[in-house]
Write a protein that holds these residues in place. Structure first.
Motif, mmCIF file in Angstrom:
data_model
loop_
_atom_site.group_PDB
_atom_site.id
_atom_site.type_symbol
_atom_site.label_atom_id
_atom_site.label_comp_id
_atom_site.label_asym_id
_atom_site.label_seq_id
_atom_site.Cartn_x
_atom_site.Cartn_y
_atom_site.Cartn_z
ATOM 1 N N ILE A 1 46.145 33.269 36.867
ATOM 2 C CA ILE A 1 45.026 34.296 37.584
ATOM 3 C C ILE A 1 43.475 33.673 37.194
ATOM 4 O O ILE A 1 43.208 33.296 36.298
ATOM 5 N N PRO A 2 42.837 33.693 38.259
ATOM 6 C CA PRO A 2 41.402 33.045 38.147
ATOM 7 C C PRO A 2 40.717 33.543 36.870
ATOM 8 O O PRO A 2 40.767 34.941 36.880
ATOM 9 N N ASP A 3 39.985 32.702 36.166
ATOM 10 C CA ASP A 3 39.142 33.436 35.030
ATOM 11 C C ASP A 3 38.385 34.443 35.398
ATOM 12 O O ASP A 3 38.299 35.405 34.649
ATOM 13 N N ASP A 4 37.707 34.456 36.393
ATOM 14 C CA ASP A 4 36.518 35.523 36.770
ATOM 15 C C ASP A 4 37.155 36.712 37.094
ATOM 16 O O ASP A 4 36.766 37.902 36.823
ATOM 17 N N LEU B 1 39.188 42.429 35.898
ATOM 18 C CA LEU B 1 40.231 43.456 35.759
ATOM 19 C C LEU B 1 40.078 43.869 34.206
ATOM 20 O O LEU B 1 40.021 45.143 34.295
ATOM 21 N N ALA B 2 39.810 43.142 33.213
ATOM 22 C CA ALA B 2 39.160 43.837 31.914
ATOM 23 C C ALA B 2 38.118 44.639 32.147
ATOM 24 O O ALA B 2 38.223 45.831 31.291
ATOM 25 N N GLU C 1 43.003 43.483 46.853
ATOM 26 C CA GLU C 1 42.745 42.339 47.644
ATOM 27 C C GLU C 1 42.735 41.238 47.015
ATOM 28 O O GLU C 1 43.208 39.959 47.825
ATOM 29 N N GLU C 2 41.872 40.983 45.932
ATOM 30 C CA GLU C 2 41.567 39.797 45.289
ATOM 31 C C GLU C 2 42.983 39.173 44.675
ATOM 32 O O GLU C 2 43.054 37.951 44.738
ATOM 33 N N ILE C 3 43.425 40.144 44.119
ATOM 34 C CA ILE C 3 44.860 39.701 43.443
ATOM 35 C C ILE C 3 45.916 39.146 44.639
ATOM 36 O O ILE C 3 46.439 38.085 44.280
ATOM 37 N N ALA C 4 45.985 39.937 45.767
ATOM 38 C CA ALA C 4 46.778 39.461 46.778
ATOM 39 C C ALA C 4 46.403 38.018 47.447
ATOM 40 O O ALA C 4 47.063 37.068 47.612
ATOM 41 N N ALA C 5 44.990 37.738 47.604
ATOM 42 C CA ALA C 5 44.430 36.681 47.977
ATOM 43 C C ALA C 5 44.460 35.302 47.052
ATOM 44 O O ALA C 5 44.412 34.336 47.548
#
Length: 121
Positions: free
Chosen positions: A100-103, A108-109, A78-82
């Motif tokens: 990709i946002p830093d946070d 993800l890591a 959901e975050e990726i899509a947002a």
């Protein structure tokens, strides 16, 4: 691109427009995965913990990609899509104009690390 021998060589050989994004990813992943070893696997720079590739990144002709274990992508879909990013089972693609946002990279890591450590022991 010739076969990279390390992260520096990979970034140096990448298209110039993508180099800052690749350096940023390398820094963010290094911070999120301090115990990981820097490796090159499948012709991509990555980070390995106990022999498992936990995260890697790449540059292509029109975009870059961040690759993590499947549970990390699924858990943050959901975050990726947002963020307006595209994903596959193990990858998220982006451009310097829409990074990709830093946070999110950090989360993800960490999720990929937890999946690897959980699977390995």
């Amino acid at each position: 691109m010739t076969r990279p021998t390390d992260h520096d060589a990979y970034v140096a050989a990448a298209p110039e427009a993508f180099r800052p994004s690749l350096e940023r990813l390398r820094t963010l992943l290094s911070r999120a995965l301090p115990e990981a070893d820097e490796i090159v696997a499948y012709d991509m720079p990555g980070f390995s913990i106990d022999g498992t590739v936990v995260a890697s990144y790449a540059a292509f002709s029109k975009q870059c990609g961040l690759y993590v274990l499947p549970g990390a992508v699924a858990g943050h879909a959901e975050e990726i899509a947002a963020a307006g990013l595209r994903s596959t089972k193990t990858g998220i693609t982006f451009t310097p104009r829409r990074p990709i946002p830093d946070d999110l990279v950090g989360r993800l890591a960490q999720a990929s690390r937890e999946e690897a450590v959980g699977a390995g022991g």
